[in-house]
Design a protein around this motif. Structure first.
Motif, short mmCIF file in Angstrom:
data_model
loop_
_atom_site.label_atom_id
_atom_site.label_comp_id
_atom_site.label_asym_id
_atom_site.label_seq_id
_atom_site.Cartn_x
_atom_site.Cartn_y
_atom_site.Cartn_z
N MET A 95 0.84 -1.17 -0.12
CA MET A 95 -0.06 0.05 -0.02
C MET A 95 0.79 1.39 0.06
O MET A 95 0.62 2.13 -0.64
N ALA A 96 1.98 1.19 0.61
CA ALA A 96 2.98 2.23 0.78
C ALA A 96 3.36 2.67 -0.74
O ALA A 96 3.46 3.60 -1.32
N HIS A 140 0.51 8.56 -7.06
CA HIS A 140 0.39 10.08 -6.55
C HIS A 140 1.65 10.86 -6.56
O HIS A 140 1.68 11.94 -6.16
N ASP A 141 2.76 10.18 -6.74
CA ASP A 141 4.29 10.66 -7.06
C ASP A 141 4.21 11.61 -8.16
O ASP A 141 4.08 10.84 -9.18
N TYR A 146 1.93 1.62 -3.62
CA TYR A 146 0.99 1.74 -4.40
C TYR A 146 0.58 3.57 -4.26
O TYR A 146 0.53 4.17 -5.24
N GLN A 147 0.80 4.09 -3.03
CA GLN A 147 0.53 5.31 -2.91
C GLN A 147 1.62 6.29 -3.71
O GLN A 147 1.05 7.42 -4.53
N HIS A 148 2.84 5.73 -3.63
CA HIS A 148 3.86 6.37 -4.63
C HIS A 148 3.64 6.43 -5.86
O HIS A 148 3.93 7.15 -6.86
#
Length: 130
Positions: A98-99, A106-107, A101-103
Motif C-alpha cells: 500500500m505504501a 500520487h508521486d 501503491y501510494q507512491h
C-alpha cells in the motif's frame, strides 16, 4: 444375573437427564461387567463427569487413545499455524504494498513512480511464491 445372548452384539446407547444418574449406572455396569474394564468399548459422552472411576471412559480419553485422532489433531494444529503465519506475512506485505501503491499513483516524479510500481510488483510476486 441373567445375561441375554444379544447383549453386547450391537452398540447400546444409554441416555439420562442427569449426569449423576448416568455415572451411577455406568459405575454399576463397570463393577458388574468385568470385561468392560479390559476393553475400550464403552465411551461416556458429555461433560461434568464427577466420578474418577469413569475418567478412562470419557469421550476425551477415547479420542486421545486413537492414533488416527492424534494425527488428525496434529495436522489441524499445523495447518492453523501455517494459516497464522501466512496471515502475518500477508499483513506485513500488504502494508508495504500500500505504501508503494501510494507512491506509484500520487508521486509526481516519473522515476519514483516506476520504482514504486517495480517494488509493489516484487511484493506481490513474493507473496505468490510464499
Amino acid at each position: 444375573m441373567k445375561k441375554s445372548s444379544s447383549v453386547g452384539l450391537r452398540p447400546i446407547l444409554v441416555l439420562s437427564y442427569k449426569n449423576h444418574a448416568i455415572d451411577e449406572f455406568l459405575v454399576d455396569l463397570v463393577k458388574t461387567e468385568r470385561s468392560i474394564l479390559q476393553s475400550s468399548k464403552m465411551i461416556r459422552i458429555g461433560g461434568q463427569c464427577q466420578d474418577s472411576r469413569l475418567v478412562k471412559y470419557s469421550e476425551r480419553s477415547a479420542y486421545d487413545s486413537y492414533s488416527e485422532v492424534k494425527a488428525a489433531r496434529t495436522q489441524v494444529e499445523n495447518m492453523n499455524h501455517l494459516k497464522d503465519s501466512i496471515e502475518a506475512t500477508m499483513f506485513g506485505k500488504m502494508s508495504s504494498f500500500m505504501a508503494y501503491y501510494q507512491h506509484a499513483f500520487h508521486d509526481t516524479d516519473s522515476q519514483a513512480r516506476k520504482k514504486a510500481v517495480t517494488d509493489a510488483t516484487s511484493i506481490v510476486m513474493e507473496c505468490i511464491v510464499k
